[in-house]
Design a protein around this motif. Structure first.
Motif, PDB file in Angstrom:
ATOM      1  N   LEU A 150       1.850  -5.213  -4.951  1.00 12.10           N
ATOM      2  CA  LEU A 150       0.504  -4.744  -5.381  1.00 12.10           C
ATOM      3  C   LEU A 150      -0.488  -6.239  -5.339  1.00 12.10           C
ATOM      4  O   LEU A 150      -1.733  -5.846  -4.873  1.00 12.10           O
ATOM      5  CB  LEU A 150       0.557  -4.510  -7.143  1.00 12.10           C
ATOM      6  N   LEU A 151      -0.017  -7.276  -5.612  1.00 14.30           N
ATOM      7  CA  LEU A 151      -0.797  -8.507  -5.400  1.00 14.30           C
ATOM      8  C   LEU A 151      -1.003  -8.690  -3.793  1.00 14.30           C
ATOM      9  O   LEU A 151      -2.145  -9.193  -3.545  1.00 14.30           O
ATOM     10  CB  LEU A 151       0.025  -9.830  -5.773  1.00 14.30           C
ATOM     11  N   MET A 152      -0.194  -8.246  -2.914  1.00 18.58           N
ATOM     12  CA  MET A 152      -0.667  -8.412  -1.607  1.00 18.58           C
ATOM     13  C   MET A 152      -1.672  -7.420  -1.084  1.00 18.58           C
ATOM     14  O   MET A 152      -2.504  -8.014  -0.343  1.00 18.58           O
ATOM     15  CB  MET A 152       0.870  -8.142  -1.004  1.00 18.58           C
ATOM     16  N   ALA A 153      -1.497  -6.250  -1.503  1.00 17.30           N
ATOM     17  CA  ALA A 153      -2.426  -5.283  -1.485  1.00 17.30           C
ATOM     18  C   ALA A 153      -3.740  -5.584  -1.762  1.00 17.30           C
ATOM     19  O   ALA A 153      -4.962  -5.444  -0.940  1.00 17.30           O
ATOM     20  CB  ALA A 153      -2.278  -3.795  -1.952  1.00 17.30           C
ATOM     21  N   ASP A 154      -3.752  -6.187  -3.136  1.00 19.29           N
ATOM     22  CA  ASP A 154      -5.169  -6.424  -3.753  1.00 19.29           C
ATOM     23  C   ASP A 154      -5.770  -7.602  -3.014  1.00 19.29           C
ATOM     24  O   ASP A 154      -7.106  -7.569  -2.489  1.00 19.29           O
ATOM     25  CB  ASP A 154      -5.061  -6.947  -5.119  1.00 19.29           C
ATOM     26  N   ALA A 155      -5.095  -8.721  -2.219  1.00 18.48           N
ATOM     27  CA  ALA A 155      -5.511  -9.616  -1.592  1.00 18.48           C
ATOM     28  C   ALA A 155      -5.937  -9.389  -0.264  1.00 18.48           C
ATOM     29  O   ALA A 155      -6.993  -9.625   0.520  1.00 18.48           O
ATOM     30  CB  ALA A 155      -4.387 -10.828  -1.246  1.00 18.48           C
ATOM     31  N   ALA A 156      -5.120  -8.267   0.369  1.00 24.23           N
ATOM     32  CA  ALA A 156      -5.536  -7.836   1.839  1.00 24.23           C
ATOM     33  C   ALA A 156      -6.743  -6.976   1.658  1.00 24.23           C
ATOM     34  O   ALA A 156      -7.640  -7.181   2.818  1.00 24.23           O
ATOM     35  CB  ALA A 156      -4.471  -6.921   2.437  1.00 24.23           C
ATOM     36  N   PHE A 157      -6.876  -6.096   0.757  1.00 29.19           N
ATOM     37  CA  PHE A 157      -8.213  -5.394   0.512  1.00 29.19           C
ATOM     38  C   PHE A 157      -9.382  -6.375   0.296  1.00 29.19           C
ATOM     39  O   PHE A 157     -10.526  -5.788   0.708  1.00 29.19           O
ATOM     40  CB  PHE A 157      -8.035  -4.198  -0.443  1.00 29.19           C
TER      41      PHE A 157
END
Length: 325
Positions: A150-157
């Protein structure tokens, strides 16, 4: 039970590692060259897929090879033959002091692993190994792999934002939003595998993209349900095509075959379907690809072009609804 070592007492995967490493050192395999895939190693050397995977993982940890989306496992571009490789007994990268470990470094390292090897290759242990810290150290910052994703997705977006001076008109704004999302999915193919229309990701930076799209449609007299339906149709078009980016990258990495090579290997099955007489329209269309006046030979699937043409057609169809309200 199969003996886990060869006659010299060495595990089979280390023998495979040594042979491929020597080919790289000798220059037989140059930077960017594809190395044998796991299936190819397993088939040619008579070992299990797990053994072949362990060999390639060891080479990757030594820095000799890397996995590239849509290419597979290749010799690392930074490898210099004059530099002796690290020993398999010390596969981790240069350790970083524990006090330098931060949540941002953990997330960025996890993103790099997912970009290169796909989301299935991600593990908390792997992140710790890449950072050169103790296996349990990342857990001090993030409790689980699911939380990390979830943290990866938030950072990527969050890597792409929108201008304060928005383009005039709903359509240019929607086009900018869709192209921005496509750019992010292109950069991080694993992103499209997360969430769905029915169970979306609840991360702020994805909602920010939704806010941009909704605000572009707002003010045209659409009722809330219709407005949100249109937003989901557009998002579904972008994500629906983007899922194939990761699928193809995973297929190439696991089989060692490019898209064209895979299609070539299925040519007899395709020919049988075309010549069966059961599917006349399919046969006519497929046959035209090798008979066209422009010299076309086979259908060239281009996801970028499908994204652009599909978006244009979708917005053309929605225009009367949006502008007529």
């Amino acid at each position: 039970m199969t003996n886990p070592t060869d006659a010299s007492g060495q595990p089979p995967y280390l023998r495979i590692v040594a042979e491929i490493r020597q080919r790289i050192i000798d220059g037989e395999l140059a930077p960017g060259d594809r190395v044998p895939s796991t299936r190819q190693i397993a088939r040619e050397r008579g070992v299990a897929l797990a053994t072949a995977t362990k060999a390639l993982t060891t080479l990757r940890l030594e820095g000799l090879v890397e996995t590239r989306p849509r290419t597979g496992t290749v010799v690392a571009g930074t490898f210099a033959p004059a530099t002796p490789p690290r020993k398999p007994t010390t596969p981790a990268p240069v350790p970083a002091p524990e006090q330098e470990l931060t949540l941002d470094r953990i997330v960025r390292t996890a993103i790099a692993i997912a970009d290169a090897e796909g989301l299935p290759a991600l593990s908390m242990r792997g992140v710790a190994a890449r950072l050169g810290v103790a296996t349990m150290s990342p857990y001090r910052y993030v409790p689980s792999k699911d939380d990390l994703v979830l943290l990866m997705a938030d950072a990527a977006f969050g890597e792409e934002t929108y201008p304060a001076d928005a383009p005039e008109g709903w359509r240019p704004r929607i086009e900018l939003g869709a192209r921005t999302l496509w750019t992010l999915y292109r950069r991080h193919p694993w992103l499209a595998q997360l969430g769905s229309l029915t169970r979306p990701l609840m991360v702020p930076n994805l909602i920010a993209h939704g806010e941009w799209m909704l605000s572009a449609l707002d003010g045209h007299g659409l009722d809330p349900t219709t407005l949100f339906d249109i937003h989901l149709l557009i998002y579904g078009h972008v994500q629906g095509l983007a899922v194939h980016l990761e699928w193809e990258a995973h297929a190439e990495a696991s089989t060692g075959q490019s898209e064209d090579q895979w299609m070539d290997s299925r040519a007899p099955a395709l020919r049988e379907l075309v010549e069966s007489g059961r599917f006349p329209t399919f046969a006519k269309v497929v046959g035209s690809f090798s008979e066209g006046p422009d010299g076309t030979d086979g259908y060239d699937l281009r996801l970028d072009d499908l994204f652009a043409s599909g978006l244009s057609a979708l917005l053309d169809g929605l225009a009367p609804l949006v502008e007529g309200s």
